[in-house]
Design an enzyme around this catalytic site. Structure first.
Site, PDB file in Angstrom:
ATOM      1  N   SER A   1      45.951  27.406  48.789  1.00  0.00           N
ATOM      2  CA  SER A   1      44.558  27.702  49.091  1.00  0.00           C
ATOM      3  C   SER A   1      43.803  27.777  47.783  1.00  0.00           C
ATOM      4  CB  SER A   1      44.451  29.045  49.816  1.00  0.00           C
ATOM      5  OG  SER A   1      44.671  30.081  48.879  1.00  0.00           O
ATOM      6  N   LYS A   2      42.532  28.013  47.882  1.00  0.00           N
ATOM      7  CA  LYS A   2      41.711  28.124  46.681  1.00  0.00           C
ATOM      8  C   LYS A   2      42.277  29.143  45.691  1.00  0.00           C
ATOM      9  CE  LYS A   2      37.498  26.370  45.644  1.00  0.00           C
ATOM     10  NZ  LYS A   2      37.989  25.092  45.837  1.00  0.00           N
ATOM     11  N   ARG A   3      42.938  30.136  46.226  1.00  0.00           N
ATOM     12  CA  ARG A   3      43.447  31.194  45.376  1.00  0.00           C
ATOM     13  C   ARG A   3      44.556  30.758  44.427  1.00  0.00           C
ATOM     14  NH1 ARG A   3      46.498  34.205  47.460  1.00  0.00           N
ATOM     15  NH2 ARG A   3      46.431  33.262  49.526  1.00  0.00           N
ATOM     16  N   ASN A   4      45.455  29.897  44.914  1.00  0.00           N
ATOM     17  CA  ASN A   4      46.639  29.610  44.094  1.00  0.00           C
ATOM     18  C   ASN A   4      46.772  28.145  43.697  1.00  0.00           C
ATOM     19  OD1 ASN A   4      47.301  28.521  46.496  1.00  0.00           O
ATOM     20  ND2 ASN A   4      48.986  29.890  46.956  1.00  0.00           N
ATOM     21  N   GLY A   5      45.688  27.414  43.750  1.00  0.00           N
ATOM     22  CA  GLY A   5      45.752  26.034  43.308  1.00  0.00           C
ATOM     23  C   GLY A   5      44.413  25.407  43.590  1.00  0.00           C
TER      24      GLY A   5
END
Ligand code: GLU
Ligand code: ZN
Length: 489
Positions: free
Chosen positions: A260-264
């Site tokens: 997701s945007k959080r981890n990639g």
């Protein structure tokens, strides 16, 4: 359960453009495309835009552009047309209404008058007694009087599919035999109270009417499969005409959580802006959860089409590794011809206003590219590297100034200036030999010290393409002028 042996393969990519396409969507599209190309089948592209609250024209155009940019050409769909269109679900609403009405008539579906509050109360009771959540079937067999009362009360009705008791089974090409007990598949909504169709209705109707033979899609949609099969049944589709399903495992982030945007970085637009090549993205994503049976890390689109089979898709989640993607991108960049490299680089230089695109500038960029082709992993690194060749008001980077102003550096620069002035045939070899003789051999300096000062003085930065080649491109006059200017700091 069903087979399409002997039938021409047709696969579809059917995104809901409620945002930018992301890495997971694109891997699905790539596998769909590769499977169609491998089997000599048809690749169909359909836009699932019935959720008008979240889909925008911009996202639709973006989805179309992204597939084009990646080279995933489609045989049926927006812009190219085909015999089974239209390919935007928003243009097919009559078709879904027709089928919903037919299901009502067949008693496969029914009107449900429950209010949101009533449905919430049911859910609450289910939670309290630890029952599986879902619609309780209250409106399945309403009498005409009950219906009349609800209508008088002004209630709006949704259309629900009647799930019979029993189970749905099918063979997933990746996950094997699947069985869904209908206890956990409650009667589901086909049409909202405002008459708009839900995904489950539209996707199933379209896959049948568009004669899709294989559905390769993300694992997140696995649980909607029994509902879609229920729609096929209500459409009286013959078993051998059911599409075959293959649910692709998730793409995970580096931390093993769903990507997701959080981890990639997930949006393909981001990769495009950074200067990744479409072939590098496709190469990397192709090998994310699939392999041709060896441990290769590089493959071309042509090889992918030749080798791709669903059987070789891994059933466990794949982990996204940015470093690997960067490495592949670097390799693909190095494999470009200078002219290809130039064509990819120019937009980045123009966009960052390093050049405006005059023939003189383009010729200089072209001369400079060979010295950076080995050094970059993405095109967005180029402007910073070539800026020194094009700036009107040359300035040394603030945090490098101290490295040309101490007495040692002044000494180096004075000496370098004197030697360089003598050069009559300005080339990287003559520059190198002049500087080596004077600074390394005669002054006995370490190359890092000696060339570091010259590099900062001429390019403005301690990070630049190879020094002697850079100075050759910059020219004798400008190189000397910059060294002189540094000496006055
Ligand atoms: N439109 C659905 C989505 O983007 C996918 C449809 C499908 O592949 O079945 O989530
Ligand atoms: Zn109801």
């Amino acid at each position: 359960m069903s087979t399409t042996e002997g039938k021409k393969v047709k696969v579809r990519f059917a995104p809901s453009p409620t945002g930018d396409l992301h890495v997971g969507n694109i891997r699905t599209a790539l596998f769909d495309w590769a499977y169609a190309r491998h089997t000599g089948g048809t690749f169909l592209f359909r836009i699932e835009d019935t959720d008008t609250t979240r889909v925008t024209d911009e996202y639709i155009n973006d989805a179309i552009d992204t597939l084009k940019w990646l080279g995933l050409d489609w045989d049926e769909g927006p812009e190219v047309g085909g015999d089974n269109g239209p390919y935007l679900q928003s243009q097919r609403l009559d078709i879904y209404s027709y089928w919903a009405a037919k299901f009502i008539e067949q008693k496969d579906a029914y009107y449900c008058y429950c209010t949101p509050e009533e449905l919430e109360a049911v859910r609450e009771a289910q939670r309290a007694s630890n029952q599986a959540p879902g619609y309780n079937g209250r409106c399945r067999d309403l009498t005409p009087d009950q219906v009349a009362d609800f209508i008088t009360e002004g209630r709006a009705a949704v259309i629900r599919m009647r799930m019979p008791e029993g189970e749905t089974t099918f063979t997933d090409l990746i996950r094997g035999e699947m069985a869904f007990d209908h206890k956990f598949v409650p009667d589901f909504v086909l049409v909202r109270a405002d008459g708009s169709p839900l995904y489950t209705l539209a996707v199933a109707v379209d896959d049948i009417l568009m004669k899709v033979t294989h559905i390769l899609r993300g694992e997140d949609l696995l649980s909607s499969t029994p509902r879609q099969i229920r729609v096929y049944q209500a459409m009286h589709v013959a078993l051998e005409d059911y599409p075959i399903f293959a649910h692709l495992p998730f793409v995970m982030g580096a931390d093993n959580a769903k990507l997701s945007k959080r981890n990639g970085e997930v949006s393909i637009a981001w990769y495009r802006d950074k200067g990744f090549l479409p072939e590098a993205i496709c190469n990397y994503l192709a090998l994310l959860g699939w392999s041709p049976g060896d441990d290769r890390e590089e493959l071309t689109m042509k090889e992918l089409c030749e080798l791709f089979t669903v059987e070789k898709v891994n059933s466990s989640p794949a982990k996204f590794d940015m470093k690997k993607l960067e490495a592949i991108n670097g390799d693909k960049i190095r494999a470009l011809t200078i002219d290809e490299f130039l064509q990819w680089s120019l937009p980045f230089l123009i966009k960052s206003k390093i050049i405006s695109g005059t023939p003189y500038e383009i010729a200089l960029v072209k001369a400079a590219l060979p010295i950076i082709q080995e050094r970059i992993t993405m095109f967005s690194e180029i402007p910073a590297m070539l800026k020194f060749l094009f700036v009107d008001n040359f300035e040394i980077e603030a945090d490098s100034i101290s490295k040309v102003t101490d007495s040692g550096a002044k000494n180096v620069l004075t000496r370098a200036h004197r030697e360089l002035e003598q050069i009559t045939n300005w080339s990287h070899t003559s520059i190198e030999s002049a500087l080596r003789t004077s600074l390394i051999d005669e002054l006995g300096l370490k190359p890092r010290i000696a060339f570091g000062a010259v590099r900062i003085a001429t390019t403005g930065s301690s990070i630049s393409p190879p020094l002697f080649e850079s100075m050759e491109l910059l020219g004798k006059e400008a190189s000397l002028a910059r060294i002189s200017a540094a000496l006055t700091l």
